[in-house]
Design a protein around this motif. Structure first.
Motif, PDB file in Angstrom:
ATOM      1  N   LYS A 232       0.863  -1.184   0.000  1.00 52.94           N
ATOM      2  CA  LYS A 232       0.000   0.000   0.000  1.00 52.94           C
ATOM      3  C   LYS A 232       0.894   1.227   0.000  1.00 52.94           C
ATOM      4  O   LYS A 232       2.076   1.149   0.314  1.00 52.94           O
ATOM      5  N   SER A 236      -1.494   5.877   2.598  1.00 51.99           N
ATOM      6  CA  SER A 236      -2.552   4.982   3.071  1.00 51.99           C
ATOM      7  C   SER A 236      -2.146   4.305   4.376  1.00 51.99           C
ATOM      8  O   SER A 236      -2.964   4.134   5.290  1.00 51.99           O
ATOM      9  N   TYR A 237      -0.872   3.938   4.469  1.00 52.55           N
ATOM     10  CA  TYR A 237      -0.389   3.283   5.687  1.00 52.55           C
ATOM     11  C   TYR A 237      -0.501   4.224   6.886  1.00 52.55           C
ATOM     12  O   TYR A 237      -0.945   3.824   7.971  1.00 52.55           O
ATOM     13  N   ASP A 240      -4.150   4.621   7.845  1.00 47.93           N
ATOM     14  CA  ASP A 240      -4.626   3.422   8.553  1.00 47.93           C
ATOM     15  C   ASP A 240      -4.075   3.374   9.973  1.00 47.93           C
ATOM     16  O   ASP A 240      -4.766   2.947  10.905  1.00 47.93           O
TER      17      ASP A 240
END
Length: 294
Positions: A232, A236-237, A240
């Motif tokens: 990813k 995005s990491y 999250d």
């Protein structure tokens, strides 16, 4: 101690409990020696090499001992061969340990010109683990020469040492170019460092530029290799990770949504609620109600 003519003195760490130069050869501004030293207790110090420094470990490195470049909180562990550029500055963490290493230090004008050539910028970071077999082989040969000098040892040391500067420069130059052209996976130590930095910094802004600097690579290289490794994007990491942290905090007794939002790096409750709902399908309050009821 075998030593040819010269005036270069070994750089002795001021914090060591024991320091001894077993053998040395000096040739035209290049010093090759075998050093044996130890620390009896943990300590913190500052290390600033005043010449280019290349070493080859003749025994195991101590776990936990680190050199941290200025402004960094993490550094990779040392390998069998390491290089520290002239003028670099480090915070040193020394653990109880004993070392025996072969060192090359350069005050030679010829060597300095090679290190400062146009394709080998002086700002290139240190390399704590030089994975170049030919550099290791050259250092092993020099270590043997210093232990048991043969015919014309000073000429032998100067010749091999200068060839090692060329080999090292080529190796670091290739690594520097690969940073922008290759598309590999991220090294394990870099991934761990990055994850630790993200987890520790969720409450504030996480700049891609700062994260790349933390890992010693370019921003483009960081984003590319991170996605190849984790599957990813870095953005995005991080998103999250913020939501995961929010979930952990929301189920704690007395947690205020405004405080949770700030702890997870959101500037307002509205922005936090929108991001949380997009990620989970629930508002922060609704998520906490569902978890506590369950």
């Amino acid at each position: 101690m075998m030593q040819s003519t010269g005036t270069i003195l070994p750089c002795q760490p001021l914090t060591v409990s024991y320091f001894h130069v077993e053998n040395s050869i000096i040739a035209n501004g290049i010093r090759a020696d075998i050093r044996h030293f130890a620390w009896e207790c943990s300590c913190d110090a500052r290390f600033e090499p005043n010449s280019h420094y290349l070493d080859y470990s003749l025994g195991p490195r101590a776990r936990g001992a680190r050199l941290l470049p200025d402004g960094k909180r993490h550094a990779p562990p040392f390998g069998e061969v390491s290089y520290l550029p002239k003028g670099s500055q480090f915070e040193a963490r020394c653990e109880p340990s004993e070392y025996r290493i072969f060192c090359l230090t350069f005050e030679s004008l010829t060597a300095d010109q090679l290190f400062q050539n146009e394709v080998m910028p002086s700002s290139l970071p240190p390399c704590f683990d030089v994975k170049a077999p030919w550099v290791r082989q050259g250092l092993a040969r020099l270590a043997q020469e210093v232990r048991n000098p043969g015919f014309a040892p000073d000429i032998m040391v100067e010749t091999i040492a200068l060839s090692l500067v060329i080999d090292l420069s080529r190796h670091l130059q290739i690594a520097h170019k690969c940073d922008d052209t290759a598309d590999p996976r991220m090294a394990g130590w870099r991934l761990r460092r990055l994850q630790e930095r993200i987890e520790a910094g969720l409450a504030g802004p996480l700049s891609i530029v700062d994260l790349a600097e933390e890992c010693g690579v370019s921003s483009r290289h960081l984003m590319r290799t991170f996605k190849n490794t984790v599957g990813k994007t870095l953005g995005s990491y991080i998103a999250d990770a913020r939501i995961a942290q929010a979930k952990r905090e929301l189920v704690q007794d007395g947690a205020l949504i405004k405080v949770v939002a700030g702890n997870c790096g959101f500037q307002s409750v509205a922005a936090f609620s929108a991001a949380f709902r997009k990620a989970t399908g629930l508002s922060p309050r609704g998520f906490r109600h569902e978890m506590l009821r369950g």
